[in-house]
Design an enzyme around this catalytic site. Structure first.
Site, mmCIF file in Angstrom:
data_model
loop_
_atom_site.group_PDB
_atom_site.id
_atom_site.type_symbol
_atom_site.label_atom_id
_atom_site.label_comp_id
_atom_site.label_asym_id
_atom_site.label_seq_id
_atom_site.Cartn_x
_atom_site.Cartn_y
_atom_site.Cartn_z
ATOM 1 N N VAL A 1 1.002 -1.027 -0.097
ATOM 2 C CA VAL A 1 0.074 -0.216 -0.054
ATOM 3 C C VAL A 1 0.995 1.153 -0.007
ATOM 4 O O VAL A 1 2.155 1.366 0.749
ATOM 5 C CB VAL A 1 -0.749 0.154 1.303
ATOM 6 C CG1 VAL A 1 -1.658 1.294 1.425
ATOM 7 C CG2 VAL A 1 -1.882 -1.128 1.254
ATOM 8 N N GLY B 1 -2.201 2.824 7.093
ATOM 9 C CA GLY B 1 -2.942 3.199 8.258
ATOM 10 C C GLY B 1 -4.316 3.431 8.234
ATOM 11 O O GLY B 1 -4.576 4.173 9.145
ATOM 12 N N GLN B 2 -4.917 3.296 7.276
ATOM 13 C CA GLN B 2 -6.241 3.717 6.947
ATOM 14 C C GLN B 2 -7.212 2.569 6.703
ATOM 15 O O GLN B 2 -8.447 2.715 6.351
ATOM 16 C CB GLN B 2 -6.573 4.606 5.519
ATOM 17 C CG GLN B 2 -5.630 5.837 6.045
ATOM 18 C CD GLN B 2 -5.729 7.076 4.768
ATOM 19 O OE1 GLN B 2 -6.759 7.289 4.741
ATOM 20 N NE2 GLN B 2 -4.798 7.337 3.826
ATOM 21 N N GLY B 3 -6.925 1.388 7.069
ATOM 22 C CA GLY B 3 -7.441 0.263 6.856
ATOM 23 C C GLY B 3 -7.483 -0.319 5.067
ATOM 24 O O GLY B 3 -8.203 -1.530 4.879
ATOM 25 N N LEU B 4 -6.791 0.165 4.398
ATOM 26 C CA LEU B 4 -6.882 -0.145 2.986
ATOM 27 C C LEU B 4 -5.995 -1.289 2.775
ATOM 28 O O LEU B 4 -6.339 -2.156 1.843
ATOM 29 C CB LEU B 4 -6.228 1.122 2.059
ATOM 30 C CG LEU B 4 -7.184 2.243 2.020
ATOM 31 C CD1 LEU B 4 -6.205 3.446 1.429
ATOM 32 C CD2 LEU B 4 -8.695 1.951 1.419
ATOM 33 N N LYS C 1 -5.765 -3.699 4.883
ATOM 34 C CA LYS C 1 -6.651 -4.759 5.329
ATOM 35 C C LYS C 1 -7.597 -5.120 4.273
ATOM 36 O O LYS C 1 -7.968 -6.182 3.885
ATOM 37 C CB LYS C 1 -7.236 -4.346 6.657
ATOM 38 C CG LYS C 1 -8.047 -5.367 7.379
ATOM 39 C CD LYS C 1 -8.424 -4.797 8.868
ATOM 40 C CE LYS C 1 -9.063 -5.773 9.610
ATOM 41 N NZ LYS C 1 -9.212 -4.926 10.876
ATOM 42 N N GLN D 1 8.532 -7.540 10.163
ATOM 43 C CA GLN D 1 7.586 -6.134 10.494
ATOM 44 C C GLN D 1 6.224 -6.010 10.327
ATOM 45 O O GLN D 1 5.460 -5.371 10.649
ATOM 46 C CB GLN D 1 8.517 -4.910 9.993
ATOM 47 C CG GLN D 1 8.205 -4.666 8.434
ATOM 48 C CD GLN D 1 9.435 -5.364 7.907
ATOM 49 O OE1 GLN D 1 10.102 -6.392 8.397
ATOM 50 N NE2 GLN D 1 9.442 -4.920 6.594
ATOM 51 N N TYR E 1 -0.423 -9.543 9.350
ATOM 52 C CA TYR E 1 -1.373 -10.666 8.568
ATOM 53 C C TYR E 1 -1.835 -11.574 9.806
ATOM 54 O O TYR E 1 -3.101 -12.002 9.467
ATOM 55 C CB TYR E 1 -0.086 -11.514 7.926
ATOM 56 C CG TYR E 1 0.552 -10.892 6.800
ATOM 57 C CD1 TYR E 1 -0.461 -10.750 5.677
ATOM 58 C CD2 TYR E 1 1.613 -10.539 6.488
ATOM 59 C CE1 TYR E 1 -0.271 -10.068 4.666
ATOM 60 C CE2 TYR E 1 2.365 -10.269 5.422
ATOM 61 C CZ TYR E 1 1.278 -9.842 4.483
ATOM 62 O OH TYR E 1 1.862 -9.189 3.299
HETATM 63 C C1 LIG Z 1 1.979 -3.841 5.468
HETATM 64 C C2 LIG Z 1 0.983 -2.945 4.629
HETATM 65 C C3 LIG Z 1 0.340 -3.688 3.330
HETATM 66 C C4 LIG Z 1 -0.277 -2.504 5.814
HETATM 67 O O1 LIG Z 1 -1.162 -1.853 4.837
HETATM 68 P P1 LIG Z 1 -1.934 -0.886 5.699
HETATM 69 O O2 LIG Z 1 -2.866 -0.020 4.668
HETATM 70 O O3 LIG Z 1 -0.993 0.261 6.470
HETATM 71 O O4 LIG Z 1 -2.720 -1.222 6.680
HETATM 72 P P2 LIG Z 1 -4.008 -1.256 7.375
HETATM 73 O O5 LIG Z 1 -4.135 0.193 7.546
HETATM 74 O O6 LIG Z 1 -5.035 -1.672 6.668
HETATM 75 O O7 LIG Z 1 -4.161 -2.025 8.664
HETATM 76 C C5 LIG Z 1 -4.955 -3.296 9.239
HETATM 77 C C6 LIG Z 1 -4.423 -3.466 10.572
HETATM 78 O O8 LIG Z 1 -2.961 -3.932 10.577
HETATM 79 C C7 LIG Z 1 -2.162 -3.004 11.717
HETATM 80 N N1 LIG Z 1 -1.142 -2.998 10.910
HETATM 81 C C8 LIG Z 1 -0.530 -2.463 9.733
HETATM 82 N N2 LIG Z 1 0.377 -2.304 9.500
HETATM 83 C C9 LIG Z 1 1.039 -3.133 10.538
HETATM 84 C C10 LIG Z 1 2.368 -3.676 10.806
HETATM 85 N N3 LIG Z 1 3.535 -3.365 9.993
HETATM 86 N N4 LIG Z 1 2.546 -4.496 12.110
HETATM 87 C C11 LIG Z 1 1.689 -4.929 12.736
HETATM 88 N N5 LIG Z 1 0.234 -4.306 12.581
HETATM 89 C C12 LIG Z 1 0.170 -3.773 11.382
HETATM 90 C C13 LIG Z 1 -3.072 -1.977 11.614
HETATM 91 O O9 LIG Z 1 -2.651 -1.222 12.980
HETATM 92 C C14 LIG Z 1 -4.378 -2.380 11.415
HETATM 93 O O10 LIG Z 1 -4.947 -2.838 12.968
HETATM 94 P P3 LIG Z 1 -6.350 -2.726 13.359
HETATM 95 O O11 LIG Z 1 -7.188 -3.289 12.437
HETATM 96 O O12 LIG Z 1 -6.311 -3.356 14.536
HETATM 97 O O13 LIG Z 1 -6.633 -1.334 13.569
HETATM 98 C C15 LIG Z 1 1.662 -1.663 4.243
HETATM 99 O O14 LIG Z 1 2.210 -1.087 5.623
HETATM 100 C C16 LIG Z 1 2.683 -1.798 3.401
HETATM 101 O O15 LIG Z 1 2.641 -1.604 1.955
HETATM 102 N N6 LIG Z 1 3.964 -1.923 3.810
HETATM 103 C C17 LIG Z 1 5.002 -1.915 3.038
HETATM 104 C C18 LIG Z 1 5.264 -3.328 2.155
HETATM 105 C C19 LIG Z 1 5.125 -4.459 2.813
HETATM 106 O O16 LIG Z 1 5.963 -4.543 3.957
HETATM 107 N N7 LIG Z 1 4.455 -5.340 2.578
HETATM 108 C C20 LIG Z 1 4.125 -6.767 3.151
HETATM 109 C C21 LIG Z 1 5.519 -7.515 2.658
HETATM 110 S S1 LIG Z 1 5.270 -9.228 3.514
#
Ligand SMILES: CC(C)(COP(=O)(O)OP(=O)(O)OC[C@H]1O[C@@H](n2cnc3c(N)ncnc32)[C@H](O)[C@@H]1OP(=O)(O)O)[C@@H](O)C(=O)NCCC(=O)NCCS
Length: 173
Positions: free
Chosen positions: A112, A118-121, A123, A148, A153
């Site tokens: 994302v 951090g906006q639920g996208l 998820k 991290q 997941y």
């Molecule tokens: C990981 C990623 C896809 C999460 O996307 P996001 O849009 O920020 O996540 P969301 O806002 O939908 O978060 C959903 C839930 O997960 C939690 N969360 C998000 N990122 C997290 C993290 N790195 N560690 C733990 N929890 C996390 C949020 O707090 C939220 O919790 P809630 O439902 O209790 O409020 C995004 O941070 C990203 O693209 N990271 C870089 C690429 C990456 O690392 N991808 C994964 C490769 S394995």
């Protein structure tokens, strides 16, 4: 709480696509004033340079475009997330899965754009991907999580080492 999160929280991803929408659009949600729309698509016709930009934005190592193209072509499912303002579309999320088309699928390249994190996208994107895999009767869904993001997941129901099963890797010397 970000605007989109308030729409996605406690919902099963997003609203249903309108019937006039292209069949590749899985779901969409619109801002209150109608100026912005976020939608999820299975369309693979992606500008690979735009995808590269998205991956760069989260600090991923660059990969050869021709290999990325091949990986997308040979994936079982690709789910992308787009922001649309007027006629302008921007790729803000990406995910894909490979599969044996019967039992198993493995999720790759979940991302994302930092401006939309951090906006639920993330998820919502994952929910769309898993929902689509389930609709294809795939029951064993696996992925490899960077340390991290394990809890991200976990929050979606993924388990690390269920029943002690270990992921194992082989790399060329
Ligand atoms: C990981 C990623 C896809 C999460 O996307 P996001 O849009 O920020 O996540 P969301 O806002 O939908 O978060 C959903 C839930 O997960 C939690 N969360 C998000 N990122 C997290 C993290 N790195 N560690 C733990 N929890 C996390 C949020 O707090 C939220 O919790 P809630 O439902 O209790 O409020 C995004 O941070 C990203 O693209 N990271 C870089 C690429 C990456 O690392 N991808 C994964 C490769 S394995």
């Amino acid at each position: 709480m970000g605007f989109w999160k308030s729409l996605f929280v406690n919902s099963d991803a997003t609203s249903s696509p309108k019937s006039t929408q292209s069949s590749s659009v899985l779901a969409e949600v619109q801002s209150d004033d109608g100026s912005t729309r976020i939608f999820f698509s299975t369309d693979r016709d992606i500008d690979l340079y735009e995808l590269e930009e998205l991956c760069n934005a989260v600090g991923w190592a660059r990969r050869p475009i021709r290999k990325v193209k091949k990986a997308i072509q040979h994936s079982f499912l690709v789910v992308t997330m787009w922001e649309q303002r007027g006629s302008r579309r921007r790729l803000i999320g990406f995910s894909r899965a490979t599969s044996d088309h019967a039992f198993n699928a493995t999720i790759w390249d979940v991302v994302v754009h930092p401006e939309f994190q951090g906006q639920g996208l993330g998820k919502a994107l994952m929910k769309q991907l898993v929902k689509k895999l389930r609709s294809e009767d795939i029951s064993n869904v696996t992925l490899f999580a960077d340390p991290q993001v394990v809890d991200f997941y976990r929050g979606l129901g993924f388990m690390a080492d269920p029943e002690g099963i270990k992921g194992m890797f082989w790399y060329p010397d």
